[in-house]
Design a protein around this motif. Sequence first.
Motif, PDB file in Angstrom:
ATOM      1  N   LEU A  76       0.615  -1.214   0.026  1.00 33.10           N
ATOM      2  CA  LEU A  76      -0.102   0.204   0.033  1.00 33.10           C
ATOM      3  C   LEU A  76       0.735   1.006  -0.093  1.00 33.10           C
ATOM      4  N   PHE A  77       1.907   1.151   0.772  1.00 35.89           N
ATOM      5  CA  PHE A  77       2.994   2.660   0.927  1.00 35.89           C
ATOM      6  C   PHE A  77       3.435   2.470  -0.307  1.00 35.89           C
ATOM      7  N   ALA A  78       3.848   1.451  -0.775  1.00 30.31           N
ATOM      8  CA  ALA A  78       4.848   1.572  -2.093  1.00 30.31           C
ATOM      9  C   ALA A  78       3.934   2.073  -3.277  1.00 30.31           C
ATOM     10  N   VAL A  82       6.062   5.235  -4.039  1.00 32.43           N
ATOM     11  CA  VAL A  82       6.893   4.938  -5.136  1.00 32.43           C
ATOM     12  C   VAL A  82       6.251   4.981  -6.625  1.00 32.43           C
ATOM     13  N   VAL A  83       5.234   4.173  -6.537  1.00 38.82           N
ATOM     14  CA  VAL A  83       4.523   4.075  -7.842  1.00 38.82           C
ATOM     15  C   VAL A  83       3.821   5.468  -8.332  1.00 38.82           C
ATOM     16  N   VAL A 187      14.130   2.015 -11.756  1.00 38.67           N
ATOM     17  CA  VAL A 187      14.329   2.752 -10.376  1.00 38.67           C
ATOM     18  C   VAL A 187      13.002   2.290  -9.639  1.00 38.67           C
ATOM     19  N   ARG A 188      11.891   2.516 -10.340  1.00 38.18           N
ATOM     20  CA  ARG A 188      10.639   2.267  -9.487  1.00 38.18           C
ATOM     21  C   ARG A 188      10.538   0.846  -8.908  1.00 38.18           C
ATOM     22  N   ARG A 189      10.950   0.166 -10.017  1.00 36.00           N
ATOM     23  CA  ARG A 189      10.524  -1.547  -9.597  1.00 36.00           C
ATOM     24  C   ARG A 189      11.615  -1.958  -8.509  1.00 36.00           C
ATOM     25  N   VAL A 190      12.847  -1.355  -8.342  1.00 32.50           N
ATOM     26  CA  VAL A 190      13.940  -1.951  -7.373  1.00 32.50           C
ATOM     27  C   VAL A 190      13.361  -1.442  -6.165  1.00 32.50           C
ATOM     28  N   ARG A 191      13.062  -0.008  -5.903  1.00 30.41           N
ATOM     29  CA  ARG A 191      12.490   0.633  -4.791  1.00 30.41           C
ATOM     30  C   ARG A 191      11.342  -0.137  -4.391  1.00 30.41           C
ATOM     31  N   THR A 192      10.309  -0.336  -5.093  1.00 30.13           N
ATOM     32  CA  THR A 192       9.185  -1.053  -4.553  1.00 30.13           C
ATOM     33  C   THR A 192       9.650  -2.271  -4.034  1.00 30.13           C
ATOM     34  N   ALA A 301       9.980   9.613  -6.641  1.00 27.92           N
ATOM     35  CA  ALA A 301      10.559   8.701  -7.654  1.00 27.92           C
ATOM     36  C   ALA A 301      10.647   9.641  -9.005  1.00 27.92           C
ATOM     37  N   ALA A 302       9.490  10.478  -9.039  1.00 31.35           N
ATOM     38  CA  ALA A 302       9.272  11.293 -10.251  1.00 31.35           C
ATOM     39  C   ALA A 302      10.361  12.295 -10.452  1.00 31.35           C
TER      40      ALA A 302
END
Lengths: 307, 288
Positions: A76-78, A82-83, A187-192, A301-302
């Motif tokens: 939920l947080f991600a 992040v997304v 980036v978004r994927r590894v951060r998630t 992330a953006a």
Amino acid sequence: METEITAFMASAVRVATPLLLAALGETVAERGGVINLGIEGAMLAGALGAAIGASAGGPWAGVAAAVVAGLVVGALFALVAVVAGAEQIIAGTATTLGCIGLTGVIYRHHYGPGGVGLTLPTFPATAIPGFSALPILGPLFRQSILTYAAFLLAPALWWLLWRTRWGLRLRAAGEAGLQARTRGVPVRRVRTEGVLLGAALAGLAGASLVLGQVGTFAERMTAGRGFIAIAIVALGGWNPLRVLPAALFFGAALALQYVLQAAVPAVPYQVVLILPYLLTLLVLTTAAGRAKAPADLGRRAASVEGD
Amino acid sequence: MTPGSIADAAWNSGAFQGLELIQDSLQVQISHVEARTPGEQEEALRAYARQGYALIFGHGFEFQGAAERVSAEFPLAIFIITSGEQLRGNVAPMIFRLGEATYLAGLVAGGVTRSNVIGFVGGIELPPIREAADAWFAGARASNPRVTTRSTYLNTFDDVAAGREAAVALLRAGADILTHNADQAALGLFQAVKEAPSVYVFGANLDQTDLAPERVLGSAVIDLPRAFLAVAREVQSGTFTPHVESFGLASGVVRYEPNPALLHLLSSDIQARVSAARDSIIANDRAP
């Protein structure tokens, strides 16, 4: 005297375990550039998951349910931070506040509004043959299985972060997200993924509180441990191998409050209760001044991805 | 309004039971909120008064100041502050002399302890909590002059693990009888007691025998539902005038409830002292 010291050390390790698990998880998330204040909530969700799981199917079911609960909160947080790229501090705070309310509602719905004082099956202290007989250090080897897991996780996560391709990409996303993206790091994927791993460990931290320490659940029982874990991450310089002693230091300081009040009644309890926080300030101003946070920690992330 | 979760099996659970009893007995509309910080407490009091609730319970000493500030704006509402400090206009305190019951529990503790060390775990050191703990210590010293007393404050009513570690530390320091006034955090204390051999504990605020039936010697009980209903009846019939309502053992609202399953641990001498002290407190309507 030795028994006093060993008892204190056993208490310190017990108190440190949930802090260590949560701090290790947060280290991974922050190495990827995401500061997750929602781990307090993920931990609380893990604690409730552990309680419901353990009362249905024993302590291992409790562990599994706690990890799932942590993952749900982390997802939920991600999704938000992040997304969707929302402000991390606000998203994390909202996640924690939401979890405090929701766990209370679920607990009362599940067990009735009156409060029941659940007694849950727990992990007993397991002695490691040989080591547990050592003088002074013995109690370190008479702990619940979750404590051993937490201690082993520290070097395992260090290896993951510094010796694997995934770890390199995660750290790149946390240090210089924009450059990492231009070099093909999603980036978004590894951060998630980092956030999810961290939240799963926060859920496990909640399980260790319930199944390794108190054997019951109560609303708000994490009582700020998630936030203490975030401080431990900074104190440990965002390195799992240094987070381990930092968590033990906090555990010892917190355990000391109760040992001192019980054994040395002459000291005013107010003084004793300030101790952990005084020690924290002291250590942060000295040792942690040298540690450097991941450069893109907390940045959206953006803005690091340039889209 | 409670300062903590109504699922604490103690102080706040009792208040919620009182609220439900009022609803069932008097067929009136009830509402409950949890208000933890002074800011929340004042806003919640104001919100209830504005919505026209006739009787508002601020459940704990902490609500006194906020109720005094809010009450002037709402002269028609009646604010009851449990464990309150003083009567101010339409803010009336409801005082529970829990110490009369913890004194009796202390007599038992002094008689049962073998190590002659007894320990108390408190949430936050509020005056009513301090008084009840002091009365427990006084009772123990009355029945056993060799008793040493230890007390620990957690600075929280929520942190179950802190309650457990505090209890473990007291047991390590030699205590073999514990009591508490830490609401939800005390759940950890009961767990610690259950794990240690031959140590005993007292319940506080509610009859907590069920939390550890083989270890709870007795509970110092406040029958909150009974006290709440009595006030609500008066308010409903229009006979209520703000006054200091004080409940001790004589009222039946404050009681010491022994655990019948563990009475065999008490010598006949101690049992006789407990009932003599109870009779004397009831006759004089105050603690010795």
